[in-house]
Design a protein around this motif. Structure first.
Motif, PDB file in Angstrom:
ATOM      1  N   SER A  12       0.812  -1.221   0.000  1.00 36.34           N
ATOM      2  CA  SER A  12       0.000   0.000   0.000  1.00 36.34           C
ATOM      3  C   SER A  12       0.847   1.274   0.000  1.00 36.34           C
ATOM      4  CB  SER A  12      -0.921   0.009   1.230  1.00 36.34           C
ATOM      5  OG  SER A  12      -1.825  -1.074   1.183  1.00 36.34           O
ATOM      6  N   ALA A  13       2.158   1.125  -0.070  1.00 38.05           N
ATOM      7  CA  ALA A  13       3.051   2.290  -0.045  1.00 38.05           C
ATOM      8  C   ALA A  13       3.212   2.883  -1.446  1.00 38.05           C
ATOM      9  CB  ALA A  13       4.413   1.875   0.506  1.00 38.05           C
ATOM     10  N   ASP A  14       3.837   4.045  -1.490  1.00 36.72           N
ATOM     11  CA  ASP A  14       4.176   4.695  -2.755  1.00 36.72           C
ATOM     12  C   ASP A  14       5.493   4.113  -3.239  1.00 36.72           C
ATOM     13  OD1 ASP A  14       4.926   6.307  -4.839  1.00 36.72           O
ATOM     14  OD2 ASP A  14       4.853   8.186  -3.719  1.00 36.72           O
ATOM     15  N   ILE A  25       7.606   4.110   8.773  1.00 37.08           N
ATOM     16  CA  ILE A  25       7.093   3.028   9.623  1.00 37.08           C
ATOM     17  C   ILE A  25       8.177   2.500  10.566  1.00 37.08           C
ATOM     18  CG2 ILE A  25       5.280   2.364   7.997  1.00 37.08           C
ATOM     19  CD1 ILE A  25       7.179  -0.036   7.226  1.00 37.08           C
ATOM     20  N   ALA A  26       9.090   3.382  10.967  1.00 35.81           N
ATOM     21  CA  ALA A  26      10.188   2.975  11.848  1.00 35.81           C
ATOM     22  C   ALA A  26       9.700   2.455  13.197  1.00 35.81           C
ATOM     23  CB  ALA A  26      11.148   4.142  12.044  1.00 35.81           C
ATOM     24  N   SER A  27       8.474   2.813  13.590  1.00 31.22           N
ATOM     25  CA  SER A  27       7.933   2.355  14.872  1.00 31.22           C
ATOM     26  C   SER A  27       7.269   0.984  14.774  1.00 31.22           C
ATOM     27  CB  SER A  27       6.930   3.374  15.413  1.00 31.22           C
ATOM     28  OG  SER A  27       5.833   3.514  14.518  1.00 31.22           O
ATOM     29  N   ALA A  28       7.229   0.414  13.573  1.00 35.12           N
ATOM     30  CA  ALA A  28       6.646  -0.918  13.384  1.00 35.12           C
ATOM     31  C   ALA A  28       7.617  -1.992  13.864  1.00 35.12           C
ATOM     32  CB  ALA A  28       6.309  -1.128  11.910  1.00 35.12           C
ATOM     33  N   ASP A  29       7.150  -3.222  13.914  1.00 32.32           N
ATOM     34  CA  ASP A  29       7.998  -4.332  14.330  1.00 32.32           C
ATOM     35  C   ASP A  29       8.801  -4.884  13.155  1.00 32.32           C
ATOM     36  OD1 ASP A  29       7.169  -5.010  17.283  1.00 32.32           O
ATOM     37  OD2 ASP A  29       5.339  -4.492  16.203  1.00 32.32           O
ATOM     38  N   LEU A  30       8.128  -5.107  12.046  1.00 31.83           N
ATOM     39  CA  LEU A  30       8.763  -5.545  10.817  1.00 31.83           C
ATOM     40  C   LEU A  30       8.035  -4.879   9.661  1.00 31.83           C
ATOM     41  CD1 LEU A  30       8.482  -8.379  12.777  1.00 31.83           C
ATOM     42  CD2 LEU A  30      10.055  -9.158  11.030  1.00 31.83           C
ATOM     43  N   SER A 197      -3.314  -0.657   3.809  1.00 38.07           N
ATOM     44  CA  SER A 197      -4.027   0.618   3.672  1.00 38.07           C
ATOM     45  C   SER A 197      -4.374   1.207   5.028  1.00 38.07           C
ATOM     46  CB  SER A 197      -5.285   0.436   2.815  1.00 38.07           C
ATOM     47  OG  SER A 197      -6.027  -0.686   3.221  1.00 38.07           O
ATOM     48  N   ALA A 198      -4.533   0.351   6.054  1.00 36.45           N
ATOM     49  CA  ALA A 198      -4.850   0.856   7.399  1.00 36.45           C
ATOM     50  C   ALA A 198      -3.686   1.641   7.994  1.00 36.45           C
ATOM     51  CB  ALA A 198      -5.226  -0.296   8.323  1.00 36.45           C
ATOM     52  N   VAL A 199      -2.474   1.411   7.491  1.00 38.98           N
ATOM     53  CA  VAL A 199      -1.300   2.162   7.940  1.00 38.98           C
ATOM     54  C   VAL A 199      -0.997   3.320   7.000  1.00 38.98           C
ATOM     55  CG1 VAL A 199       1.211   2.067   8.277  1.00 38.98           C
ATOM     56  CG2 VAL A 199      -0.234   0.235   9.171  1.00 38.98           C
ATOM     57  N   TYR A 200      -0.905   3.015   5.721  1.00 34.47           N
ATOM     58  CA  TYR A 200      -0.496   4.036   4.751  1.00 34.47           C
ATOM     59  C   TYR A 200      -1.648   4.944   4.313  1.00 34.47           C
ATOM     60  CZ  TYR A 200       4.225   2.224   4.310  1.00 34.47           C
ATOM     61  OH  TYR A 200       5.531   1.862   4.564  1.00 34.47           O
ATOM     62  N   VAL A 203      -1.473   8.892   8.719  1.00 38.89           N
ATOM     63  CA  VAL A 203      -0.102   9.122   9.198  1.00 38.89           C
ATOM     64  C   VAL A 203       0.390   7.784   9.754  1.00 38.89           C
ATOM     65  CG1 VAL A 203       1.362  10.397  10.805  1.00 38.89           C
ATOM     66  CG2 VAL A 203      -0.628  11.512   9.750  1.00 38.89           C
ATOM     67  N   PRO A 204       1.357   7.141   9.081  1.00 40.47           N
ATOM     68  CA  PRO A 204       1.734   5.777   9.454  1.00 40.47           C
ATOM     69  C   PRO A 204       2.056   5.574  10.926  1.00 40.47           C
ATOM     70  CG  PRO A 204       2.685   6.305   7.337  1.00 40.47           C
ATOM     71  CD  PRO A 204       2.062   7.578   7.854  1.00 40.47           C
ATOM     72  N   GLU A 205       2.825   6.473  11.526  1.00 42.14           N
ATOM     73  CA  GLU A 205       3.203   6.306  12.932  1.00 42.14           C
ATOM     74  C   GLU A 205       1.973   6.276  13.843  1.00 42.14           C
ATOM     75  OE1 GLU A 205       6.395   8.178  16.135  1.00 42.14           O
ATOM     76  OE2 GLU A 205       6.084   9.176  14.207  1.00 42.14           O
ATOM     77  N   GLN A 206       1.012   7.160  13.559  1.00 40.17           N
ATOM     78  CA  GLN A 206      -0.221   7.191  14.354  1.00 40.17           C
ATOM     79  C   GLN A 206      -1.041   5.924  14.133  1.00 40.17           C
ATOM     80  OE1 GLN A 206      -2.407  10.778  13.482  1.00 40.17           O
ATOM     81  NE2 GLN A 206      -0.727  12.126  14.122  1.00 40.17           N
ATOM     82  N   ARG A 207      -1.127   5.517  12.880  1.00 40.56           N
ATOM     83  CA  ARG A 207      -1.920   4.325  12.555  1.00 40.56           C
ATOM     84  C   ARG A 207      -1.335   3.068  13.200  1.00 40.56           C
ATOM     85  NH1 ARG A 207      -5.548   4.773   8.221  1.00 40.56           N
ATOM     86  NH2 ARG A 207      -6.503   6.841   8.310  1.00 40.56           N
TER      87      ARG A 207
END
Length: 223
Positions: A12-14, A25-30, A197-200, A203-207
């Motif tokens: 879902s990214a650009d 998405i640096a705050s994600a796990d993987l 799409s739920a992340v991107y 705002v990815p960090e907030q999502r």
């Protein structure tokens, strides 16, 4: 119980600005990287050269999801690129245990994925051979599809087998995961969640934080 893992899908990214999308998405796990070959699924995404560049710049480890034919031939190469986890489809391998062992020998976690129409029962006794079981909650091939609640019994069976045998295996869901559906999957036993799409879509960090909180609420009420 450890915090639920949130793995954003770059499907879902650009794709033109992939490095910036990864940094977001640096705050994600993987980061969940979907490889599709237009054979196993009717879509085409990327192959080893792009994955190699993603590996070089990603702030989080790579969670490869190979929606490709002939996984026995191609899957080990993604482990050799340095991916943290390599998941192949049960429907695309002649010997899932041998392939998982090969991936583990290279140094990656080995995962097996099941399409919605594939029964989990034949794989329950094989779970010790894998580090991750991915239960698809949509038909693989395209992002943005609606979550399939009727996949939850399959996830529950795997969760029960995991508990009964004391297995250290991640139970992942992929497809239609949002703040509204993640709780259902968490209650059924999932601990690793793929969201595109739920992340991107915001705002990815907030999502990512919202998804983690929603999953946490349900995991902890179950525990």
């Amino acid at each position: 119980m450890k915090s639920p893992r949130i793995n954003p899908s770059i499907l879902s990214a650009d794709f033109v600005n992939l490095q910036a999308e990864l940094e977001a998405i640096a705050s994600a796990d993987l980061v969940h990287v979907d490889v599709m070959d237009n054979h196993f699924v009717p879509n085409l995404t990327m192959g080893p050269p792009i994955v190699e560049r993603i590996q070089a710049v990603s702030p989080v480890p790579l969670d490869m999801h190979l929606m490709i034919a002939d996984a026995d031939r191609w899957a080990p190469g993604y482990a050799e690129l340095g991916a943290y986890s390599v998941t192949f489809h049960a429907e695309a391998t002649n010997d899932p245990v041998a392939l998982a062992r090969k991936i583990r020998d290279i140094g990656a976690r080995a995962g097996i994925a099941l399409k919605p129409g594939t029964d989990v029962a034949p794989y329950l006794e094989l779970l010790p051979e894998f580090d991750q079981l991915l239960v698809m909650t949509v038909e693989p091939g395209f992002g943005g599809q609606a979550f399939m609640p009727d996949m939850m019994p399959k996830l529950q069976q795997a969760s029960e087998a995991k508990k009964a045998h004391g297995l250290d295996i991640w139970l992942q869901v992929d497809g239609g995961i949002t703040v509204d559906t993640i709780g259902m999957a968490a209650e059924a036993g999932a601990d690793t969640f793929v969201a595109g799409s739920a992340v991107y879509g915001g705002v990815p960090e907030q999502r990512i934080a919202e998804l983690r909180a929603a999953a946490n609420a349900h995991v902890h009420t179950k525990a």
